[in-house]
Design a protein around this motif. Structure first.
Motif, short mmCIF file in Angstrom:
data_model
loop_
_atom_site.label_atom_id
_atom_site.label_comp_id
_atom_site.label_asym_id
_atom_site.label_seq_id
_atom_site.Cartn_x
_atom_site.Cartn_y
_atom_site.Cartn_z
N ARG A 127 50.94 57.67 46.44
CA ARG A 127 50.31 59.00 46.35
C ARG A 127 50.70 59.65 45.03
O ARG A 127 51.63 60.43 44.96
N ARG A 128 49.96 59.30 44.02
CA ARG A 128 50.22 59.81 42.67
C ARG A 128 48.92 60.34 42.08
O ARG A 128 47.85 59.95 42.48
N ARG A 132 48.15 62.55 44.89
CA ARG A 132 49.44 63.20 45.13
C ARG A 132 49.35 64.07 46.38
O ARG A 132 48.28 64.56 46.73
N PRO A 133 50.50 64.29 47.04
CA PRO A 133 50.45 65.14 48.24
C PRO A 133 50.10 66.58 47.88
O PRO A 133 50.28 67.02 46.75
N ARG A 134 49.60 67.32 48.88
CA ARG A 134 49.27 68.72 48.66
C ARG A 134 50.51 69.59 48.55
O ARG A 134 50.51 70.59 47.86
N GLY A 135 51.56 69.19 49.26
CA GLY A 135 52.82 69.94 49.18
C GLY A 135 52.93 70.94 50.29
O GLY A 135 53.87 70.94 51.05
N VAL A 136 51.94 71.78 50.40
CA VAL A 136 51.93 72.71 51.52
C VAL A 136 50.59 72.54 52.20
O VAL A 136 49.58 72.31 51.55
N HIS A 138 47.67 74.12 53.62
CA HIS A 138 47.04 75.43 53.71
C HIS A 138 46.58 75.65 55.14
O HIS A 138 46.54 74.75 55.95
N GLY A 139 46.23 76.90 55.43
CA GLY A 139 45.92 77.23 56.80
C GLY A 139 47.21 77.67 57.48
O GLY A 139 48.28 77.67 56.88
N ARG A 145 57.13 73.86 60.33
CA ARG A 145 58.38 73.80 59.59
C ARG A 145 58.09 73.84 58.09
O ARG A 145 57.12 73.25 57.63
N SER A 146 58.94 74.53 57.38
CA SER A 146 58.80 74.57 55.93
C SER A 146 59.28 73.24 55.35
O SER A 146 59.91 72.43 56.03
N TRP A 147 59.00 73.04 54.08
CA TRP A 147 59.47 71.84 53.39
C TRP A 147 60.98 71.69 53.54
O TRP A 147 61.49 70.62 53.84
N LEU A 148 61.68 72.80 53.37
CA LEU A 148 63.14 72.76 53.45
C LEU A 148 63.59 72.35 54.85
O LEU A 148 64.50 71.54 55.01
N GLU A 250 63.71 63.34 46.39
CA GLU A 250 63.93 63.50 47.83
C GLU A 250 64.43 62.22 48.48
O GLU A 250 63.98 61.84 49.57
#
Lengths: 598, 598
Positions: A127-128, A132-136, A138-139, A145-148, A250
């Motif tokens: 996934r590059r 690549r991933p969206r990260g968050v 949306h919606g 859960r948050s990324w953290l 990560e």
């Protein structure tokens, strides 16, 4: 004289090759190769890393792999080029399970060298870039859960609630690069390392250490060094980079964690690995165990008579830190390769009285010269300007079968000997025993054969030449006394410190230590090509033993080498592991017998 | 109809322009501009950031700057292009002290827009690529210090034995990017920040926060995000990146350090700045003081009657962390911009009963739409494929004078309104007050004018539309009672929590706090263009007030903005600071009067 364009020549050969493979005709395919020919396959046909030499070997490999591989869609990647009698071209192709990249060199219409390598598995692309991933997401979602929080949960659960598919023992550059590849391929992996922080494998070395390879050679996957990064990275800066990289990528990395023992559970087809994590014993159950403990991981210390009588300090080069405490004192450094030179120079800089003890001849090449004559073509600002990206440079290196590379390197070193004749003459005058490898093939081959036996000169050779570092060469140690080293010519050197810059054992020594001698012997010696030269006994293997490919022990893998190798081969190893995790068919072709156990 | 090639057209204009400048003839140069024309200069002619509008203004600027600037060596950088009636070309040029980059748009043979920007100072080029440092000095030297020892000494001495030339107050993305630029230019700089770790300015925000700008827009200088980095970075991941960046770029960064007070010492021409570093008071004496405290740094909280009677919790949006504690409870969020929406959504996700209080209309644009219609042209994988690097994208943005940008954005937002008509209609039906800026010029302009007034929709708008977030719009707060908020329509909202998502004051508020009200007033309002729209009173300035350029207080500078601005303008600010440190002549042209103090 070939009158068609290089591209037309390559295209025509590729068409015939494709037809022979599509027709399931190994003999026809092999007939397209020259009498002297090589096919280097990196995981795409053989699920192994093998170089087939000559038509018979090529035909045999195809007979064993074609049915499962089902190669197709061969095409040139860009225009072919011609230099002298050789036409060369980059290729792409597909197999039943993956997409591959390749390279071919033709002579007189027949193939001289072919390289095929697996680049990605279909359906499991990294996934590059666009993927690549969206990260968050949306919606809105209740109680998400948050990324953290996700990261914290993953770290809390891995090794306890959930088991890593891969356990990587050793978190230096190799283990870290591999873990980054595995992360990208969504293979659950855990790296363990005995040091307190990622990067400490570098930080813990002697204070003056810097990378002897230049920056262009040293990038890690995905996150290259920025263009203001120094040419030669100081060890602590490298430590900081690896630590940051581990965090930013990560990776799941347990520092202060020692591997105590590992046992293959035949019934469960998985490992049972006992580790000590900062005092707590944790038993892990990975399916795959990767030893990335470093090809320079297991110190080798000669056993000199009287060593127990010596009243000064004795350390292996890996334990040496600084000459600070040896100002004005007598130091003997046993060995004459990279570490020996660096440590002698560090001791000299601290005004110690230092003697280098050279027991056998050494390949020395000046760093500047090596940059120009060696790396520069592929790894430099100039190469970048010519469009040779790091990825392209890595692939270019991979297109050289080791027999071809051996021949190609000889004239390079003949030229180096001419160019730096004065330099070498001064060293010889000081008594230094020099070589360019037994057959004159130089540093890269010596590195591949034995991982030792050379010094990239960054300054210490002048100290040897002018006597600032006292040199005793062609001698060996007879015994140690309370405050001296006795040599086999009868002389005696006063000594407060002895540094054993005497290298490292084969990586399967780690398997012996962690798993069992039986498994270490079953797997056999790691590294080396079987060149029949010193420390690399034959028969000829044609590829590094046991590195980045299946071993005779199910679920056991070895990863290591310099930064370039860690970067390049980590992808191939990661793809092999990913394929197994996904349950793809991975029939391994060409598992040879084990000829040496260490 | 222009029959010559775009390059010939541009070349011809540039030749005449060069001749006029070389002839020290401002009038002749100005005559090459159209009746409607703009020259945006970024530090190369004016040592300021100014847009000259029209021939008279251009001639006046040249009359004031030509003699010192001595521009020369104008040439096209690549081929010019033509679209409709506009021919455009990239330029390079030199000045007496530096090298510049530029861009020109021609209409009917005359210049419509010209942009000139300083790229580097002669003799002070950044050490990148071929000029990168060696890292280790080859050769041997007695008692030399290792990289680690050098770094440790630098960190121990800075602020004590040696003073930083620049003190950067605020170590968020802005301060960090600027410090990286200064480091490259070998300007001794120190960043101070009140949080315990670099990156905490992001980590400390509400748990669901992620960057609303996509990754391609957000790179820091020198070290871009890797291509596996997510499109929208979660806040804690951004914190980790900034922390790693600070370390890898070898920035001098004092965390847990508060700026207590700063005073300009007229006699010494330097600042005296008292800081509290983890409890210890240190007085610093920098020549330059840069406030990088964030354009969203000084929380603005409305003073509602009865606020002291309210028994629930009241927080500014910058202090809000998570809705965890408000499950099932009544929450009122005052405001309707980005933070307000994010916080409302976070509260809803935690099953709080949440009301958004919209006091004035808001610009809403869906994130997906903005990616396609707004950023995508310059900042996306597609842009990269078209050869638009981050640097080229930044420069392209810089070529748009704000009046031109205003007109160019109107049709973009007209199209967005059409495309997402259904989305906007649902919001209107829910009572949400929408705008696209007073003149329909959209988000970017609203951001430049007031830094507020919009929401990039990542999901909360649907909650507003379907009533999951209760909306009260067009109302204001009359008073607070013990457990409720009373509105000016007479209604009363039960409340356990009030979040003031009411934005931030002008950055010169920081000058008032740290230095004095007198200095804050002398410098005047920061940010905004003087557009004469809400929160951005006229007269027209044409550039952001006080940002990245000299202020009316010697040695005082403001740096801030989003990641794109931090990346781009940090270079221009760093070059101004470097020039002053080196004692170069930096005559500032066009210091306008201060029209507003906050």
């Amino acid at each position: 004289m070939n009158t068609s364009t290089p591209t037309a020549t390559a295209q025509e050969w590729l068409g015939r090759f494709d037809a022979a493979l599509s027709g399931s005709d190994p003999a026809a395919a092999a007939a397209l190769f020259g009498a002297e020919s090589y096919w280097r396959d990196l995981v795409s046909f053989t699920w192994n890393i093998r170089t087939m030499e000559g038509r018979d070997s090529i035909a045999a490999m195809l007979a064993g792999t074609l049915a499962a591989t089902r190669p197709s869609s061969w095409r040139l990647d860009g225009e072919a080029t011609r230099a002298g009698e050789v036409t060369e071209a980059w290729l792409v192709f597909e197999t039943a399970l993956g997409r591959g990249r390749g390279h071919v060199r033709l002579k007189d219409g027949r193939c001289w060298t072919l390289t095929t390598m697996l680049a990605e598995l279909k359906g499991f692309e990294e996934r590059r870039g666009e993927k690549r991933p969206r990260g968050v997401e949306h919606g809105v979602r209740r109680n998400r859960r948050s990324w953290l929080e996700e990261r914290a949960a993953e770290q809390a659960e891995l090794g306890h609630v959930r088991q890593p598919y891969c356990l990587v023992v050793g978190g230096g550059q190799g283990g870290i690069a591999l873990a980054a590849r595995l992360k990208q391929l969504e293979v659950p992996a855990l790296v363990i390392d005995s040091h307190p922080r990622a990067g400490d494998a570098w930080r813990a070395r002697y204070r003056s250490l810097c990378l002897h390879d230049p920056v262009w050679y040293d990038h890690l996957p995905y996150l290259p060094f920025p263009d203001n990064w120094p040419v030669f990275t100081p060890k602590d800066k490298m430590g900081d980079w690896l630590e940051a990289y581990t965090k930013l990528m990560e990776l799941n990395y347990w520092s202060s964690t020692e591997c105590r023992s590992a046992r293959w559970d035949e019934a469960a087809q998985e490992w049972s690995v006992a580790v000590d994590r900062a005092g707590e014993t944790v038993v892990l159950r990975p399916k795959q165990l990767i030893l990335a403990t470093g090809m320079s991981g297991m110190p080798e210390v000669p056993k000199f008579p009287g060593a127990e009588r010596f009243l000064g300090e004795q350390v292996h080069s890996s334990e040496y830190r600084s000459g600070e405490a040896y100002r004005g004192r007598h130091c003997v450094v046993v060995g004459s390769n990279n570490s020996a030179h660096d440590i002698c120079a560090d001791l000299w800089e601290h005004e110690a009285k230092v003697t280098m003890l050279q027991r056998s001849s050494t390949l020395v090449v000046r760093s500047e010269t090596l940059m120009d004559a060696g790396w520069g073509r592929l790894f430099s600002e100039d190469a970048l300007r010519r469009g040779i990206t790091t990825e392209r440079a890595d692939m270019t290196l991979a297109t050289m079968p080791f027999r071809v590379m051996t021949e190609a390197q000889k004239p390079v070193y003949a030229e180096i000997a001419r160019k730096d004749a004065g330099f070498y003459e001064r060293l010889r005058q000081a008594g230094f025993m020099l070589d360019f490898g037994e057959d004159g093939s130089g540093l890269s081959l010596k590195y591949m054969r034995r991982g030792s036996g050379y010094y990239i000169d960054v300054g210490a050779s002048e100290l040897v030449a002018d006597g600032s570092i006292a040199l005793r060469s062609g001698v060996n140690v007879t015994e140690l006394r309370a405050r001296s080293v006795v040599l086999d010519d009868g002389s005696e050197l006063p000594a407060d410190l002895i540094v054993y810059a005497t290298g490292y054992g084969s990586m399967n020594g780690w398997a012996a230590k962690i798993i069992s001698q039986e498994v270490a012997d079953r797997v056999g010696k790691c590294w080396g090509l079987g060149s029949g030269t010193a420390k690399d006994p034959g028969p000829w293997e044609g590829e590094l033993r046991n590195m980045w490919k299946p071993t005779h022990q199910p679920g056991l893998w070895f990863h290591g080498g310099n930064l370039q190798q860690s970067r390049f081969y980590s992808l191939l190893l990661a793809l092999q592991l990913k394929a197994r995790m996904e349950g793809l068919e991975t029939p391994v072709w060409g598992m040879g017998p084990v000829h040496h156990t260490s």
